[in-house]
Every structure is written in C-alpha cells, then in structure tokens.
Write an enzyme that holds these catalytic residues in place. Sequence first.
Site: not given
Length: 638
Positions: A167, A208, A384
């Site tokens: 990520d 994220h 996600s």
Amino acid sequence: MRGGCISQGKAAAGLLFCVMVFASAERPVFTNHFLVELHRGGEEKARQVAAEHGFGVRKLPFAEGLYHFYHNGLAKARRRRSLQHQQQLERDPRVKRALQQEGFNRKKRGYRDINEIDINVNDPLFTKQWYLINTGQADGTPGLDLNVAEAWELGYTGKGVTIGIMDDGIDYLHPDLASNYNAEASYDFSSNDPYPYPRYTDDWSNSHGTRCAGEVSAAANNNICGVGVAYGSKVAGIRMLDQPFMTDIIEASSISHMPQLIDIYSASWGPTDNGKTVDGPRELTLQAMADGVNKGRGGKGSIYVWASGDGGSYDDCNCDGYASSMWTISINSAINDGRTALYDESCSSTLASTFSNGRKRNPEAGVATTDLYGNCTLRHSGTSAAAPEAAGVFALALEANLGLTWRDMQHLTVLTSKRNQLHDEVHQWRRNGVGLEFNHLFGYGVLDAGAMVKMAKDWKTVPERFHCVGGSVQNPEKIPTTGKPVLTLTTDACEGKENFVRYLEHVQAVVTVNATRRGDLNINMTSPMGTKSILLSRRPRGDDAKVGFDKWPFMTTHTWGEDARGTWILELGFVGSAPQKGVLMEWTLMLHGTQSAPYIDQVVRDYQSKLAMSKKEELEEELDEAVQRSLKSILGKD
C-alpha cells in the site's frame, strides 16, 4: 489491451497459460526506473555497471540476471523516453538489454468518508468493531460477522504468521501496531529504503495502508483503538503506492518481496474503478505472481488477497486482471445489515466476502481501525477494508495449519464461507452442479473464521493441479444488434492424457471480440452441469471503447468441483438502448483442477457442512465410475 501467454511449471505439461499483457491507448509516461539484464556476472557486476552510469540498483528476486536500475537525477515521470540514458546502458558491452519503465495508474480502493460477549478486550473501539462480533451495534444485524470469537476461543490469533500490506506505507510507530511490526519483512519501494513510513500530506490521504494494517494486526488489550482480526500476527509494510505512476518493476518487486518471510500479501488497490478501464498485471508482475504461488512459503505458495473493486454496478471486476487472477483470492464486501455496499462490483471471479460500510447509515457503521500518527478511526471503508479482514482470517487458519498451500486456502474459503444473512438485491443465490451455493457478487459467502480454523486443523493438502485446453472456437461469429449468438464447445477435459482435469477449480474463457461499444457487451458461459457464469456485465457509464477484448481471460469460480466433461455454452450480446454490433474472433476454454477427488481424505466433523456434502458427491461419483469400469471389463471379456 492485448493478451499473451506464460508457461508455468511441470504440472502444466508444457501448457501455456493465457494471461494479460497490456498496451495502453493513452499517451505513454516514462519513469526514472529501468529494467536491466546483464550478459553475465552477479550483483557485484550490476552495482559496478549502475555506479558507472549514475544509477542505483536492486536485484529482482523473482528472475535470474534481472536488475532494477533507478536514476534519481531523472524526473519520476516524463512524457519523453530518456534515450540518452537508455542508449548509454545499451552501448555498455556488459548489458544485454535495458528497458525504461512506462508508468501507469493504480488506485487505492475504498478511500472515502462515510457486549456482552465472553471475550475480554479492553481496547476502546472493540465494541464498535461490529465486523468482528456483531451484537446489533450501529443498526447492524446481530450475528452477521466474521465469527472471530470462535477462532479466538480456540486459541488462534495468527501467531507465527506475517501479513504484508502492499500500500502507501504503514505507521509502524503507531502504539497499536509497533509490537506486531515485522521490520525485517518490510520495505519502501517508492523510496528504495527499508522504512515504509507514509509520506505526510495535509489531508492524511496516505493513511490507507495504516488503516488496513490495523484491521489485520492491531494489538489486543493495550487500551488503544481496537483489535486486529489476527491480533497475534505480524504485519509488514510494503510501500509501493503514492508515486506519480506505477511501474511493472515496482509492482513485481512488491509482490515478490520476502516470500519466505511473508505468508499473506494483502492488496487494496488496482486499476482505476471508472467503469471503462480494462487492465491488469504486466509481464514482470505476472512472472512474480507465478513465482510466488509456486515457490513462496517454501513451495506452499504465497497467498495473495485482493480487493475486488469499488466501481459499483457500473463496473465489472472481471475487467481487473488482479482481482480476476486464479492466483489471487478476490474479496468483496457486505455492510453490517447484510446488504451490498453501493460501490461493490460483481463478477464471476470473486471467491468470498467480508465486511465494510457503503451506505449512508449509522456513523459508527464504518470499519474501526488504526489511523496515522497514533490516532484511531471509525471511517475506513470500501473493499479496501474487506481484503485485510480476509487476510486476517487466513492468518488464523495458517496458525491452525502452517502446511496449507495457496490452493488449500481457496478450497477452505469455498467450503467454509456462509450465505448467512447476506442479501443481493440484483443477483439470486444459486447452487452449482455439485450443490455449492454461490452469488454473483458475494461469491461463496462471508468468511467464517471459526469454521475455517476448525477445518484447517485437520486439512489434508489437495491433490496435484492440472491444466487443460478444453478446446477452441476460431471461426468468426457476428454479434448482431439484437439477439445473442450461442456457441458450443464439447470437451473431454483432456481425459486419457496426463493433464486430465476431472474436478474443476478455476475456468477461464479466453476471448477475442470486437465491438462498436465495449461497455454494452454481455457475456455468459454455461457449464456441462448447467451452471451459468456471468463473465461480463454491461458497463454503461464510461466504456465507449471500440477495441473490444484481445485474448482476455474471463475467469469463473462458480463451477468449483464440477465435472468439466461435456458441452460448454458461450452467449454474447449487447445490452443497451443504442444499436451496436461486433464480432467474436476466438473463444478458448481453459480448465484448471485436479484428477482425483480433492475431499476424499478430508476429515468431516460437521455432517451438515459443505465439505460433508461435497465428499458424499465425490464418493458416489467414484463408486459410479468404478461400477462403469467393472461393467466395461466384464462386457469386454464376453
């Protein structure tokens, strides 16, 4: 977009796998990364060559003799190829080839805003983690969760397992992550250093990966945030997003990073979910993935978990070459009352689902997890959030049985996922030819951690996998404005040959088709046992492309366990108000599975389970075939 082929292993018996090799119609972007192959010499020679020409260098772990050269004096993204540097390398007699890497887009998925249990956890957000234990909080449906409580009560927390979060980096200094951080298995491929810390932005857009990491491995009972699904596991940060453009080298390096230390790779990103993109892994990344499933974890295979995509009903995850790969486990999401999230994409390659948010409901209906700089959040979302939850469940199963292969994990997912109270307003739940229940959006259902660890504990590795080209239709077939041409292909699934496939796992329809508007094309395929897979749904919003598909491998998991022998049916047509036309140029059927029954030797403890049902079917089929063989033998003697 075009297709290509790659060979894989002796089990394939020389068969070429059809895979995706992409060429974008957009104007290319060139990066400061170069793929370099030397005629001879090892890493020392590569470092010498790189230094002489002003480059840094890294050895590529998945290919012999290939090196990643990067030049910090060049712009990270430019419209013109740097001929000076490429020619400089090519003229060096030690260099066999040098290729400047083109850049392409990869997007994070789901980055959008939106008690009484006998488990003793003092973390403040634990009671808000409804996806772990759903008691009806945040207007949810009680019992609709991952059933982690049962796995935890059996003593499984993911100990001895490392999950790599591919990520934008993770905040490894976060007090809820620091104790479970695996520094040895971590790396920053965006900056080429071993510190995958997220780049600071005012809007915290690089949170994220930290959020995904917390879902998997946040520590328990430290009075900070919540707990991870596998709170005893280790987490590794693989920073590879957050640069102007992705390259094949960075993707491949990330996917193949430390495959003997990292057990599970979690990816919550992919091609742009805009309803018009058809894209997937390039040549090096495909090679790295094949290498991972064949050689990772001491030959048991790296486990790749992928978010299925956030394009909603306007997109189709079979147009995403990562989510639709046989080598990945594609995960979709449900919200806390069992309905689909508004961003969920549906496709026949999705294997199972976990949970996220996705409708304007209770503000605490999001996913609670860690956030940047020691903070916590209730607002993680999208598929996600779904993929890391699955990675956590798989870590629990691996602790129960470290001998599980990448294919064992897929079989366990099919057999232990539950319909529970999931509700898809568009697609009905159906049973395939061997009785396994599936849904076009949710796959085989929501993961059940308790059921998975119990089955994993006694699991026997499934038989060897074989690959068969079931046949091919090469005659061009016009697709009219109205009506659907129906093509048939009868196959013996390579019976009588060493690569005979009797029990299906994955099926690919490799299709070349032209269309005046690709987004209006609909493709269905029906198996000999009557299971219809929607290979491609209409993508009405943005897919105006006229290029169609070139050797694109549409994949389905819906025929899992079926007998491939017989007649397969392919239907193509246009859906939409404007008249369109096209031509099917080619359809090749690729069959992947086992020759012997995969569940014959498995231990059945729940006689109402899918395993018990599947084993009964296998035993009956084996008996029927034995009787047929005996009859033929008797008649032959007469």
